[in-house]
Design an enzyme around this catalytic site. Structure first.
Site, PDB file in Angstrom:
ATOM      1  N   HIS A 144       0.062  40.319 -78.024  1.00 50.01           N
ATOM      2  CA  HIS A 144      -1.120  40.884 -77.366  1.00 50.01           C
ATOM      3  C   HIS A 144      -2.131  41.496 -78.343  1.00 50.01           C
ATOM      4  O   HIS A 144      -3.313  41.619 -77.995  1.00 50.01           O
ATOM      5  CB  HIS A 144      -0.711  41.967 -76.371  1.00 50.01           C
ATOM      6  CG  HIS A 144       0.041  41.460 -75.188  1.00 50.01           C
ATOM      7  ND1 HIS A 144      -0.428  40.443 -74.389  1.00 50.01           N
ATOM      8  CD2 HIS A 144       1.242  41.842 -74.651  1.00 50.01           C
ATOM      9  CE1 HIS A 144       0.441  40.213 -73.417  1.00 50.01           C
ATOM     10  NE2 HIS A 144       1.468  41.031 -73.560  1.00 50.01           N
ATOM     11  N   GLY A 152      -0.685  46.293 -75.265  1.00 48.88           N
ATOM     12  CA  GLY A 152       0.552  45.816 -74.652  1.00 48.88           C
ATOM     13  C   GLY A 152       1.796  45.992 -75.500  1.00 48.88           C
ATOM     14  O   GLY A 152       2.597  45.060 -75.625  1.00 48.88           O
ATOM     15  N   TYR A 307      12.888  43.752 -71.370  1.00 48.34           N
ATOM     16  CA  TYR A 307      13.118  45.177 -71.193  1.00 48.34           C
ATOM     17  C   TYR A 307      14.447  45.483 -70.518  1.00 48.34           C
ATOM     18  O   TYR A 307      14.797  46.645 -70.354  1.00 48.34           O
ATOM     19  CB  TYR A 307      11.917  45.789 -70.450  1.00 48.34           C
ATOM     20  CG  TYR A 307      10.643  45.430 -71.180  1.00 48.34           C
ATOM     21  CD1 TYR A 307      10.259  46.113 -72.333  1.00 48.34           C
ATOM     22  CD2 TYR A 307       9.874  44.332 -70.781  1.00 48.34           C
ATOM     23  CE1 TYR A 307       9.135  45.747 -73.047  1.00 48.34           C
ATOM     24  CE2 TYR A 307       8.742  43.959 -71.487  1.00 48.34           C
ATOM     25  CZ  TYR A 307       8.378  44.662 -72.622  1.00 48.34           C
ATOM     26  OH  TYR A 307       7.272  44.286 -73.345  1.00 48.34           O
TER      27      TYR A 307
END
Length: 379
Positions: A144, A152, A307
């Site tokens: 990003h 980001g 994540y």
């Protein structure tokens, strides 16, 4: 070239520690490499160490002002002055370079930036020097970041720096982005180029970060038909993802004929990721990487989002195994190692899909297919 020298994995104790300090992915790198080692994959590849990139090397893409502010310790973007005007000026400068909110400065950011970029450049250099056919750097893939602005969770665009390094030998580089989020920073860097083609498969919806990548072809000037996007809907399944990957890459191989390929393997599209947008398992990623390897071009594999740390480690360990021609079955038990307890309750490599609807309708898919069929790349 034998199998051992055919694949290199870029890492070092210092680079893993630096990656572990990134707040968005705290501790992730240690767990990824621990699982790779637990499966004994180090016996089937060669490990090379990244080096810490200098400011001049970072400036091959990023602006000097951005680098100076990003890596400042007691000047430029930081101040010990209690004066309110100075404090506001500092905040304004940090905001100008995106170093707020999701990209706020943190203790260890300099090591993170230098090693994240240095690892990807080291992977690219191994391909340039014909030291490997596949080069892997799981701490890379920060797609990003713009030339002069962090974004980001990405404080450096190691992907762009790696592609610039690849261009020392390879005239046509294909970049494929499998992350849940659009690879906007890489697309923007090469949007006017006809020597780098970017292909991003991602979720696109109003208000979904980074709010770009909604058009199938976003190339400009000589880069027309070289910035390709496949915007997908919520609930995207393995079968839909694989189908659209095949459609897009078939089109690209017929028109672009890359001399090297870079794949960003962000795993935040896995069903168990906290985003809960796509509904993928590791089968989708495995299919994509097996396809890319079958093209018999030099390949660089990078990390990215992800994540749910155990699932991310499962995914990237499996992809490392595929690169070494040692695919790991989803039913395989997780070997005993320091982080074994984090793989409860199944203690296996399985990432289950959820019972959710795939919102990619046949009309949506047909619309994307029709747009892809219209792409014709100029020489």
């Amino acid at each position: 070239m034998n199998q051992l020298s055919n694949v290199v994995l870029v890492r070092s104790a210092q680079s893993i520690r630096a990656a572990d300090r990134l707040p968005a992915n705290s501790g992730r790198a240690s767990r990824i490499h621990a699982l790779i080692d637990a499966f004994g994959l180090g016996e089937h590849l060669r490990i090379i160490e990244p080096r810490s990139l200098s400011n001049d090397e970072l400036a091959m893409f990023h602006s000097e002002d951005f680098i100076r502010c990003l890596l400042a310790t007691d000047s430029s973007c930081s101040s010990d002055d209690d004066d309110s005007d100075s404090d506001q000026s500092q905040k304004d400068k940090l905001a100008k370079f995106g170093l707020v909110h999701d990209c706020a400065l943190f203790d260890g950011v300099e090591d993170h930036v230098r090693y994240a970029a240095g690892g990807t450049v080291a992977a690219a250099d191994a391909l340039v020097r014909s030291q490997a056919q596949i080069a892997i750097h799981w701490e890379g893939g920060r797609h990003h970041c713009q030339r002069n602005k962090a974004a980001g969770f990405c404080y450096v665009n190691d992907v762009v720096l790696g592609i610039i390094e690849l261009q020392k030998r390879f005239s046509r580089v294909l970049y494929i982005d499998l992350d849940l989020h659009h690879g906007d920073g890489v697309q923007d860097a090469f949007i006017y180029s006809n020597r780098v083609m970017t292909v991003s498969l991602h979720h696109y919806d109003r208000g979904f970060y980074p709010n770009t990548g909604g058009e199938v072809d976003e190339g400009r000037g000589r880069g027309k038909a070289h910035s390709i996007n496949v915007p997908l809907q919520r609930g995207t399944s393995d079968s839909t993802f694989i189908r659209m990957f095949s459609e897009a890459t078939h089109c690209v191989l017929n028109t672009f004929d890359p001399s090297a390929v870079v794949v960003q393997c962000g795993s935040d599209g896995l069903a168990g990721d906290p985003h809960k947008v796509f509904n993928l398992t590791t089968e989708a990623f495995a299919h994509c990487i097996k396809s890319v390897i079958s093209w018999r071009r030099p390949v660089m594999l990078l990390g990215g989002g992800g994540y749910n740390i155990p699932d991310c480690a499962r995914c990237w360990t499996r992809l490392t195994g595929i690169a070494c021609d040692k695919d790991i079955a989803a039913t395989a038990h997780i070997p005993d190692h320091a982080f074994l307890n984090e793989y409860a309750p199944g203690f296996d490599m399985l990432v289950d899909a959820m019972l959710v609807e795939d919102e990619n309708t046949q009309s949506c898919i047909q619309e994307i297919r029709s747009a892809l069929s219209q792409i014709h790349t100029a020489d």
